[in-house]
Design a protein around this motif. Structure first.
Motif, PDB file in Angstrom:
ATOM      1  N   TYR A  13      54.951  23.192  17.262  1.00 47.88           N
ATOM      2  CA  TYR A  13      56.014  22.591  18.065  1.00 47.88           C
ATOM      3  C   TYR A  13      57.136  21.994  17.205  1.00 47.88           C
ATOM      4  O   TYR A  13      58.302  22.373  17.333  1.00 47.88           O
ATOM      5  N   TRP A  14      56.785  21.077  16.296  1.00 49.86           N
ATOM      6  CA  TRP A  14      57.825  20.376  15.547  1.00 49.86           C
ATOM      7  C   TRP A  14      58.605  21.306  14.634  1.00 49.86           C
ATOM      8  O   TRP A  14      59.816  21.188  14.475  1.00 49.86           O
ATOM      9  N   SER A  15      57.875  22.257  14.065  1.00 46.82           N
ATOM     10  CA  SER A  15      58.540  23.214  13.189  1.00 46.82           C
ATOM     11  C   SER A  15      59.597  23.991  13.971  1.00 46.82           C
ATOM     12  O   SER A  15      60.718  24.229  13.499  1.00 46.82           O
ATOM     13  N   ARG A  21      67.091  22.779  16.084  1.00 50.71           N
ATOM     14  CA  ARG A  21      68.149  21.795  15.810  1.00 50.71           C
ATOM     15  C   ARG A  21      69.091  22.302  14.718  1.00 50.71           C
ATOM     16  O   ARG A  21      70.302  22.113  14.787  1.00 50.71           O
ATOM     17  N   LEU A  22      68.520  22.951  13.716  1.00 46.41           N
ATOM     18  CA  LEU A  22      69.362  23.465  12.628  1.00 46.41           C
ATOM     19  C   LEU A  22      70.232  24.626  13.110  1.00 46.41           C
ATOM     20  O   LEU A  22      71.402  24.724  12.754  1.00 46.41           O
ATOM     21  N   VAL A  23      69.649  25.494  13.931  1.00 48.53           N
ATOM     22  CA  VAL A  23      70.425  26.630  14.447  1.00 48.53           C
ATOM     23  C   VAL A  23      71.572  26.116  15.312  1.00 48.53           C
ATOM     24  O   VAL A  23      72.713  26.565  15.196  1.00 48.53           O
ATOM     25  N   ARG A  24      71.262  25.104  16.141  1.00 50.03           N
ATOM     26  CA  ARG A  24      72.327  24.530  16.974  1.00 50.03           C
ATOM     27  C   ARG A  24      73.408  23.895  16.077  1.00 50.03           C
ATOM     28  O   ARG A  24      74.601  24.057  16.305  1.00 50.03           O
ATOM     29  N   GLY A  25      72.953  23.191  15.040  1.00 50.42           N
ATOM     30  CA  GLY A  25      73.890  22.573  14.092  1.00 50.42           C
ATOM     31  C   GLY A  25      74.752  23.620  13.404  1.00 50.42           C
ATOM     32  O   GLY A  25      75.944  23.415  13.175  1.00 50.42           O
ATOM     33  N   PHE A  26      74.143  24.748  13.110  1.00 48.15           N
ATOM     34  CA  PHE A  26      74.883  25.846  12.478  1.00 48.15           C
ATOM     35  C   PHE A  26      75.952  26.379  13.434  1.00 48.15           C
ATOM     36  O   PHE A  26      77.107  26.566  13.053  1.00 48.15           O
ATOM     37  N   ARG A  27      75.545  26.572  14.687  1.00 48.02           N
ATOM     38  CA  ARG A  27      76.501  27.098  15.681  1.00 48.02           C
ATOM     39  C   ARG A  27      77.639  26.110  15.953  1.00 48.02           C
ATOM     40  O   ARG A  27      78.751  26.502  16.249  1.00 48.02           O
ATOM     41  N   ASN A  28      77.320  24.806  15.836  1.00 49.62           N
ATOM     42  CA  ASN A  28      78.348  23.779  16.091  1.00 49.62           C
ATOM     43  C   ASN A  28      79.195  23.457  14.865  1.00 49.62           C
ATOM     44  O   ASN A  28      80.006  22.536  14.899  1.00 49.62           O
ATOM     45  N   GLY A  29      78.945  24.146  13.775  1.00 52.54           N
ATOM     46  CA  GLY A  29      79.747  23.915  12.573  1.00 52.54           C
ATOM     47  C   GLY A  29      79.334  22.680  11.775  1.00 52.54           C
ATOM     48  O   GLY A  29      80.086  22.197  10.933  1.00 52.54           O
ATOM     49  N   ILE A  30      78.125  22.174  12.022  1.00 51.12           N
ATOM     50  CA  ILE A  30      77.646  21.002  11.263  1.00 51.12           C
ATOM     51  C   ILE A  30      76.851  21.457  10.036  1.00 51.12           C
ATOM     52  O   ILE A  30      76.975  20.899   8.945  1.00 51.12           O
ATOM     53  N   VAL A  31      76.036  22.485  10.236  1.00 55.87           N
ATOM     54  CA  VAL A  31      75.166  22.999   9.162  1.00 55.87           C
ATOM     55  C   VAL A  31      75.807  24.270   8.588  1.00 55.87           C
ATOM     56  O   VAL A  31      76.343  25.089   9.334  1.00 55.87           O
ATOM     57  N   VAL A  32      75.738  24.416   7.246  1.00 56.58           N
ATOM     58  CA  VAL A  32      76.242  25.649   6.616  1.00 56.58           C
ATOM     59  C   VAL A  32      75.055  26.605   6.374  1.00 56.58           C
ATOM     60  O   VAL A  32      73.902  26.158   6.365  1.00 56.58           O
ATOM     61  N   PRO A  33      75.310  27.904   6.172  1.00 61.13           N
ATOM     62  CA  PRO A  33      74.178  28.831   5.954  1.00 61.13           C
ATOM     63  C   PRO A  33      73.296  28.396   4.793  1.00 61.13           C
ATOM     64  O   PRO A  33      72.067  28.522   4.844  1.00 61.13           O
ATOM     65  N   GLN A  34      73.912  27.840   3.745  1.00 55.55           N
ATOM     66  CA  GLN A  34      73.126  27.370   2.600  1.00 55.55           C
ATOM     67  C   GLN A  34      72.138  26.280   3.014  1.00 55.55           C
ATOM     68  O   GLN A  34      71.063  26.133   2.425  1.00 55.55           O
ATOM     69  N   ILE A 203      62.371  14.708   6.759  1.00 57.46           N
ATOM     70  CA  ILE A 203      63.337  13.714   7.271  1.00 57.46           C
ATOM     71  C   ILE A 203      63.062  13.378   8.734  1.00 57.46           C
ATOM     72  O   ILE A 203      63.269  12.246   9.171  1.00 57.46           O
ATOM     73  N   ILE A 204      62.547  14.335   9.459  1.00 53.65           N
ATOM     74  CA  ILE A 204      62.297  14.157  10.882  1.00 53.65           C
ATOM     75  C   ILE A 204      61.246  13.053  11.143  1.00 53.65           C
ATOM     76  O   ILE A 204      61.275  12.368  12.150  1.00 53.65           O
ATOM     77  N   ARG A 205      60.322  12.877  10.193  1.00 59.42           N
ATOM     78  CA  ARG A 205      59.344  11.789  10.304  1.00 59.42           C
ATOM     79  C   ARG A 205      59.791  10.568   9.494  1.00 59.42           C
ATOM     80  O   ARG A 205      59.530   9.428   9.871  1.00 59.42           O
ATOM     81  N   ALA A 206      60.443  10.829   8.350  1.00 50.25           N
ATOM     82  CA  ALA A 206      60.744   9.732   7.422  1.00 50.25           C
ATOM     83  C   ALA A 206      61.727   8.707   8.005  1.00 50.25           C
ATOM     84  O   ALA A 206      61.541   7.501   7.831  1.00 50.25           O
ATOM     85  N   ILE A 207      62.767   9.180   8.705  1.00 47.88           N
ATOM     86  CA  ILE A 207      63.768   8.207   9.187  1.00 47.88           C
ATOM     87  C   ILE A 207      63.177   7.305  10.293  1.00 47.88           C
ATOM     88  O   ILE A 207      63.310   6.080  10.204  1.00 47.88           O
TER      89      ILE A 207
END
Ligand code: ATP
Length: 257
Positions: A13-15, A21-34, A203-207
């Motif tokens: 589930y968490w994975s 979340r990363l794919v959505r961030g990528f589509r929204n221009g927050i995350v880069v492919p790298q 980070i998902i658990r650490a913060i």
């Protein structure tokens, strides 16, 4: 698949949530492919660690919370992956620890800065540093865009929290005399080794864990909190995390899956 449609009883589930979340961030221009590739390296370590927070990471989280609370000018550095994965909890952490939030990107563009700024604002953050003209100071010895920081934020900070970073900036920040808290699931990375306190956890658990620790530590005296921060030994803690990886692999090698 959307985050909301992932069945909560799915064994991964968490994975899957993190990936969405990363794919959505990528589509929204927050995350880069790298950033997606960097996540792959982290995910592999998390897989080996059983996707759970281990006792040395808990100890590091407590020391990191203590360090944030005793610092005069703590700053939380936010990049694309951390904004996509933990925006709401990063804002909570900044509020509870009185740390400023500063956007700092390897692949910097004004548009990306603005998108991350909006994402943090959506979660209730105000006064976010490092965007546009506010990145008016330079960290020496770094050639990437990560050298551009705010003179009101990272440049004058005594403690900087970084997550999902490469090692160069951590090394430079430490050379500038700052304390660095790193969140990095890879205990072998240069970031993990250079930092003052490394939390070897996702980070998902650490913060969220950091937020809880700050809430608990606030009941102690300043002297007690300072003592927790000072007695932390980063190298010993990293070695303990490597020992956990070894034990987990050894068990499988000897007993099978
Ligand atoms: P270094 O220069 O410090 O050796 P690196 O070259 O591996 O690090 P990057 O490629 O920028 O640096 O990767 C960022 C780091 O973040 C990697 O160590 C990766 O394992 C880690 N990481 C990726 N995703 C997460 C996550 N969700 N939570 C915690 N750490 C993560």
């Amino acid at each position: 698949m959307d985050e909301e449609t992932i069945p909560p009883d799915h064994p991964r589930y968490w994975s899957l949530v993190i990936r969405e979340r990363l794919v959505r961030g990528f589509r929204n221009g927050i995350v880069v492919p790298q950033g997606l590739i960097a996540h792959g390296r982290g995910e592999a370590f998390d897989y080996i660690l059983g996707e759970e927070t281990h006792p040395p990471a808990r100890e590091a989280t407590k020391a990191a919370a203590a360090l944030l609370l005793v610092s005069q000018n703590p700053v939380i550095s936010v990049n694309g992956n951390s904004a996509a994965l933990a925006a709401s909890e990063l804002v909570k952490l900044s509020q509870i620890s009185n740390a400023k939030l500063e956007v700092n990107l390897f692949h910097r563009s004004r548009e990306r800065e603005e998108r991350i700024l909006s994402r943090l604002r959506e979660e209730g953050a105000d006064n976010i540093l490092g965007v546009g003209e506010d990145a008016d100071a330079i960290i020496p010895d770094i050639s990437s865009m990560r050298r551009k920081v705010s003179s009101r934020g990272i440049y004058r900070a005594d403690t900087v929290l970084v997550a999902i970073e490469d090692g160069d900036r951590t090394e430079s920040l430490v050379k500038m005399g700052k304390k660095v808290i790193a969140i990095d699931i890879n205990p072998f990375s240069r970031t993990a080794r250079y930092a003052t306190v490394t939390i070897v956890d996702n980070i998902i658990r650490a913060i969220p864990n950091l937020v809880k620790e700050c809430e608990e530590l606030r009941h102690l005296s300043l002297e007690e909190i300072r003592c927790i921060a000072e007695r932390f030994d980063n190298e010993a803690n990293l070695c303990n995390m490597v020992a956990i990886i070894l034990r987990r692999l050894e068990k499988i090698a000897q007993q099978g899956f």
